[in-house]
Write an enzyme that holds these catalytic residues in place. Sequence first.
Site, PDB file in Angstrom:
ATOM      1  N   GLU A   1       1.355  -1.130   0.120  1.00 30.62           N
ATOM      2  CA  GLU A   1      -0.247   0.071  -0.058  1.00 30.62           C
ATOM      3  C   GLU A   1       0.756   1.406  -0.507  1.00 30.62           C
ATOM      4  OE1 GLU A   1      -2.982   0.080   3.668  1.00 30.62           O
ATOM      5  OE2 GLU A   1      -3.684   1.886   2.910  1.00 30.62           O
TER       6      GLU A   1
ATOM      7  N   ARG B   1       5.467 -12.427  10.103  1.00 29.70           N
ATOM      8  CA  ARG B   1       5.394 -11.650  10.050  1.00 29.70           C
ATOM      9  C   ARG B   1       7.312 -11.614  10.264  1.00 29.70           C
ATOM     10  NH1 ARG B   1       2.228  -7.446   8.749  1.00 29.70           N
ATOM     11  NH2 ARG B   1       3.303  -5.741   9.025  1.00 29.70           N
TER      12      ARG B   1
ATOM     13  N   LYS C   1       4.538   0.232   9.627  1.00 29.61           N
ATOM     14  CA  LYS C   1       4.864   1.573   8.989  1.00 29.61           C
ATOM     15  C   LYS C   1       3.693   3.120   9.563  1.00 29.61           C
ATOM     16  CE  LYS C   1       3.399   0.095   5.271  1.00 29.61           C
ATOM     17  NZ  LYS C   1       2.306   0.195   3.308  1.00 29.61           N
TER      18      LYS C   1
END
Length: 565
Positions: A37, A263, A273
Amino acid sequence: MSKPQPPTPTNFIHDIVESDNASGKHGGRVATRFPPEPNGYLHIGHAKSICLNFGTAAKYGGTCNLRFDDTNPVTEDVEYVESIQADIHWLGFDWQDRLYFASDYFDRLHDFAVKLIQLGKAYVCHLSPDEIREYRGTLQKPGKESPYRNRSVAENLDLFRQMREGKLDENACVLRAKIDMNSPNVVMRDPVIYRIKKASHHRTGNKWCIYPMYDFAHCLSDSIERITHSICTLEFENNRPLYDWILDELKVESHPQQIEFARLNLSRTVMSKRKLMQLVNDKLVSGWDDPRMPTLAGLRRRGMTPAAIRTFCERIGVAKKRDTLVDVAVLEDCVREDLNRFALRIMAVLRPLRVVLTNYPEGQVDEFETENNPEDPAAGLRKLPFSKVLYIEEDDFREDPPADFFRLAPGREVRLKQAYFIKCNEVVKDASGKIVELRCTYDPETKGGDAKDGRKVKATLHWVSAAHAVETDVRLYDHLFTKENPGAEEEGVSFKDALNPESLTTLRLCRLESSVRAAKPGTHYQFLRHGYFFVDPVDSTPGKPVFNRVVTLRDTYAKAERARR
Ligand code: ATP
Ligand code: MG
């Protein structure tokens, strides 16, 4: 004889691909994608996903697309679209002509939504966001059906058209999939699939005022691109039934398989982020490319190499079930291994102490030939100038040495690397008692660093000739956080509380050997006895390179340094 090749690393995702290839599930095709994204810079967690997606495609002769998942115009920006592409290329991967944007599919996604309404599988709902949350229930409590759930297809089509045409206000209503409010999986309780956002999009401008939600856009984008293996992180495990439901209800031709993996989390840093953005916005770091950041831009500016990061991603493997916290020391080791192959070895005095050789002729300069890199004979030789006034490391002298200190002290002799033996005769102090100069003698019979009479010394020091030295700044970086896992949520504690106040030490007026005067930004060096350093591409100016420490020579050195403080 050629060296034996290491086996191609494998993981559970490769096992799935191999069994799919064996059964002919996707006709033997392998198509993956990396779907960022564009709402921030890539970090080393993304690098793991990039290596996995591009690496899996490469291993099985398939393709990997780059697809921007740009469905939320409010948080996304072209700055990120550009930095993400630059970072992936830097890491060594290429999507060739397969650069896609979810926003390119907005027309088709809209048509899919209309189709879902026509199938009686989606409805426009006027509950407020709070009400939707309340009606959804919890793991323990079943959900409650929206009073708008049983509208006619015709009414839903008309309302969805009004949403699209901008006739309804933001938050007035949303489009929801009609699945099951009693599903044990909360994700399946009539999730929102389209919402009104009267925001301009960085690619589609003002064409749309409704935007698809991630879950709706993602599976359909995968299907449009005929992805075979849709690799994502574990937090999407509960969304897999929704992924499959949407594709099944719409009877799409291509039904990719979602596969989740754990992850990556790295010790002593944060990886979301949102948190990294806070560090940037609160000016706690100098930007997304601050050399302390775990972003690819930060690691690059620090001087870490793409090869080291790829090795790291391979070495840590791919876990299936639990998110992992990997010690940052593993990354640092990969970096050392890579830099050791090619970094030029030089002498650099970081905390200079002046040494005057009282018996060395004024104006004389000796030159000593030395290797640029003992690991790589092709790197060649260079000449090191030596003269009457030198600098050594402050730490390499003790006026009152403890028993285990073997370096320079009053009356003691040591070797200056590849040059001469010197002996300290006198300590000069300023008014405050600080040592400002050592007066020493050198032994001309030890030229090259060995005594003709065979006498030994216990220490070899690096040094720089004062008259020839380059004076510059050197930045020592340490971990950004003092806590092992600062990203772990803790009630009433901000991750920022664990920021390391000593994460950056700038040393001024360091004295480096003359060969670095022409050092180009982006060059790697090993400062003997100190570690690996990188000429900062942003702050260096011609003739005045500024150096970033990439890593110390050994993790133990870094630990000792922390202990000293
Ligand atoms: P963040 O939580 O940092 O905001 P994100 O998942 O929202 O990350 P995306 O841009 O959606 O960021 O991520 C693109 C891809 O990278 C996704 O497939 C995501 O699963 C993967 N990814 C993100 N963070 C990690 C991580 N720490 N380890 C492995 N893969 C990751
Ligand atoms: Mg995401």
